[in-house]
Design a protein around this motif. Structure first.
Motif, short mmCIF file in Angstrom:
data_model
loop_
_atom_site.label_atom_id
_atom_site.label_comp_id
_atom_site.label_asym_id
_atom_site.label_seq_id
_atom_site.Cartn_x
_atom_site.Cartn_y
_atom_site.Cartn_z
N LEU A 86 11.56 1.78 -1.38
CA LEU A 86 9.90 1.41 -2.51
C LEU A 86 10.56 0.34 -3.05
O LEU A 86 10.14 -0.38 -4.54
N ILE A 125 0.59 10.31 2.44
CA ILE A 125 0.94 11.99 2.23
C ILE A 125 1.67 12.30 3.14
O ILE A 125 2.60 12.82 3.19
N ALA A 166 5.17 11.25 2.97
CA ALA A 166 6.35 11.89 1.62
C ALA A 166 6.86 12.84 2.38
O ALA A 166 7.62 13.72 2.24
N ILE A 218 8.04 14.40 -1.70
CA ILE A 218 8.87 13.55 -2.25
C ILE A 218 9.73 13.14 -2.98
O ILE A 218 10.67 12.40 -3.38
N ASN A 219 9.05 13.92 -4.59
CA ASN A 219 10.54 15.27 -4.98
C ASN A 219 11.80 14.83 -4.66
O ASN A 219 12.83 15.51 -4.95
N GLU A 265 0.78 -0.87 -0.16
CA GLU A 265 -0.34 0.33 0.21
C GLU A 265 1.09 1.22 -0.01
O GLU A 265 0.75 2.35 -1.01
N PHE A 266 1.94 1.44 1.07
CA PHE A 266 2.82 2.37 0.85
C PHE A 266 3.37 2.93 -0.52
O PHE A 266 3.97 4.30 -0.63
N SER A 267 4.02 1.42 -0.63
CA SER A 267 4.71 1.71 -2.13
C SER A 267 3.93 2.29 -3.34
O SER A 267 4.31 3.36 -3.70
N PHE A 268 2.75 1.95 -2.84
CA PHE A 268 1.87 1.77 -4.61
C PHE A 268 1.19 3.90 -4.03
O PHE A 268 1.93 4.25 -5.02
N LEU A 307 2.35 9.59 -5.73
CA LEU A 307 2.33 10.91 -4.99
C LEU A 307 4.15 11.29 -6.46
O LEU A 307 4.75 12.54 -6.30
N ILE A 308 5.34 10.25 -6.03
CA ILE A 308 6.26 10.71 -7.56
C ILE A 308 5.33 11.19 -8.73
O ILE A 308 6.22 11.99 -8.69
N GLU A 309 5.11 10.52 -9.23
CA GLU A 309 4.25 11.10 -10.45
C GLU A 309 3.88 12.30 -10.21
O GLU A 309 3.81 12.68 -11.29
N LEU A 369 3.07 5.82 -2.82
CA LEU A 369 4.51 6.88 -2.63
C LEU A 369 4.88 7.00 -3.83
O LEU A 369 4.88 7.89 -4.69
N LYS A 370 4.55 6.29 -5.13
CA LYS A 370 5.32 6.73 -6.06
C LYS A 370 3.85 6.91 -7.01
O LYS A 370 4.32 7.87 -7.71
#
Lengths: 396, 62
Positions: B33, A382, A385, B21-22, A251-254, A259-261, A256-257
């Motif tokens: 990750l 969130i 992050a 985060i970036n 869950e957290f990986s998904f 949020l990065i994108e 966070l990804k």
């Protein structure tokens, strides 16, 4: 779905060319039977000893590798019922058939999701030989697991699962865990996380109990449980951080990804809302796409089956009335999510199975599962992050 | 998306989190990750049944 230029020569969204290369997950449900009887299980037929014949298995695999929908990488997964009640020879035959029909060099990954109680040395050798990824369903420490995961005689299965996991470990076979959380107030998130870390899994997926299929009783359905669910997620997250992210968190990986994108206006739909991203085949050879839990379910739009591998090719189902009904209704549901849900930017739309089982309609939006399994985790991601950023600033 | 106060507030939070985060180093993100930014083979292998990587719903995989 928008028309994709160059892919399809036929007008409209519902032509097979528009789904070319979509298929990344092929789910085989070899049996309806499960050797245990978890009280939250969604399967209607788990008492019935139905098994997929080798003939059906061959036709299904043959169709898979000749399908226009197939992508260059495919995961073949077995679940629904307990897969390990089928004999090893069934899986050996499956692997042989994949080699026979995979003439284009498609990259194939295998996954078995098991309750872990039937793992023995023979299975371990088979898993290792064929690089089969193993997911074990276990809900945490003994008291949490055995409160819900029981035999038909009502006895908890914790020891048997741990025994299976020890065999995996002694054979150096990596495994991930899926934990259903039914009573978050009764378990400390730190103890929960630490349990899985000590268990030695590579990653952990958390599902708060859902009201789905045969399971209509769920104590987490009401908002008075929100606080304890959120506190549980927060404490798991803190324990995960404290461990220096030792095991991967689905869950957290998904989130966070995501949020990065960024690009929150154009979030891709989850895989079980996208037509032919997944195909599921049951023991009879009946198949469907979208949420695997829906295969064979009698819905308000008819039985959730698109065809049978013995009588029709996957591509033919695109032109059936039933596919059109399901496709349009699910697409409408995603549009509603996009219009009405503030979390659409990280989620991409609620899952069809939850919408149907909770709201009685695919053309609907938020469910309780959206809250417990999407919104609460996204909120925590969130916060994470921001904290990661603050820590990075401090260090520099 | 209908612009309600809640949705505007959340979108602001998402955008702030995206910026935040970036700022984190790739090295740190890799630790958190395992795979990120298009490591498709890992994601695809892990996508089924909750193996981590790409989030997929549980498929009733209890």
């Amino acid at each position: 779905m928008d028309h994709v230029p160059g892919k399809c020569q036929e007008p409209g969204a519902l032509c097979k060319g528009n789904f070319q290369g979509n298929l990344k997950l092929f789910i085989l449900q070899p049996t309806t039977f499960c050797n245990i009887d978890c009280d939250y299980c969604y399967l209607f037929d788990r008492d019935n000893h139905n098994f997929m014949s080798l003939e059906t298995l061959e036709v299904a695999i043959q169709q898979l590798f000749s399908s226009l929908f197939l992508s260059p990488r495919i995961t073949i997964m077995w679940h629904a019922g307990e897969p390990l009640v089928a004999p090893i020879d069934y899986y050996k035959e499956a692997v042989r058939l994949v080699k026979k029909y995979n003439t284009s060099g498609i990259q194939v990954f295998y996954v078995i999701q098991t309750n872990g109680t039937l793992i023995n040395q023979d299975w371990c050798e088979f898993f290792a030989e064929n690089e089969i990824k193993i997911g074990v369903s276990i809900d945490g420490p003994k008291f949490a697991n055995d409160a819900h995961r029981k035999t038909r005689a009502g006895k908890g299965v914790f020891e048997r699962v741990v025994q299976g996991i020890e065999l995996l470990r002694s054979n150096s076979i990596e495994f991930h865990c899926i934990a259903v959380v039914s009573d978050p107030a009764t378990i400390n998130g730190t103890a929960f996380y630490d349990f899985f870390e000590k268990l030695g899994c590579t990653s952990l997926a958390i599902n708060f109990q859902e009201s789905e299929g045969a399971n209509r009783v769920n104590s987490l359905l009401t908002s008075d449980k929100d606080y304890e669910i959120k506190e549980f997620i927060r404490s798991v997250r803190e324990a995960w951080q404290k461990s220096n992210y030792k095991i991967s968190s689905r869950e957290f990986s998904f989130y966070l990804k995501r949020l990065i994108e960024g690009e929150f206006e154009t979030c891709p739909a989850p895989q079980d809302s996208e037509a032919f991203r997944i195909i599921s085949v049951d023991y009879k050879g009946d198949y469907s796409t979208f949420s695997p839990e829906l295969l064979g379910v009698e819905t308000n739009l008819g039985k959730f089956v698109l065809g049978n591998v013995h009588t029709s090719e996957f591509e033919e189902s695109v032109y059936t009335e039933s596919f059109e009904r399901f496709y349009n209704s699910i697409a409408q549901g995603i549009r509603l999510c996009a219009e009405h849900c503030e979390y659409f930017g990280v989620c991409g739309g609620g899952t069809p199975s939850n919408k149907y089982f909770e709201n009685g309609d695919f053309s609907s939006t938020t469910t309780r599962a959206c809250e417990t399994n999407v919104k609460f985790f996204a909120d925590e991601a969130i916060r994470l992050a921001i904290e990661l950023s603050q820590a990075a600033t401090k260090e520099s | 998306m209908q612009r309600t106060n809640d949705s505007i507030e959340l979108l602001d939070k998402l955008k702030s989190a995206h910026v935040a985060i970036n700022t984190v180093s790739d090295e740190e993100l890799k630790k958190v990750l395992r795979s990120f930014r298009g490591d498709e083979s890992t994601d695809q292998a892990n996508s089924a049944g909750g193996g981590g990587g790409t989030y997929s719903k549980d498929f009733g995989c209890y």
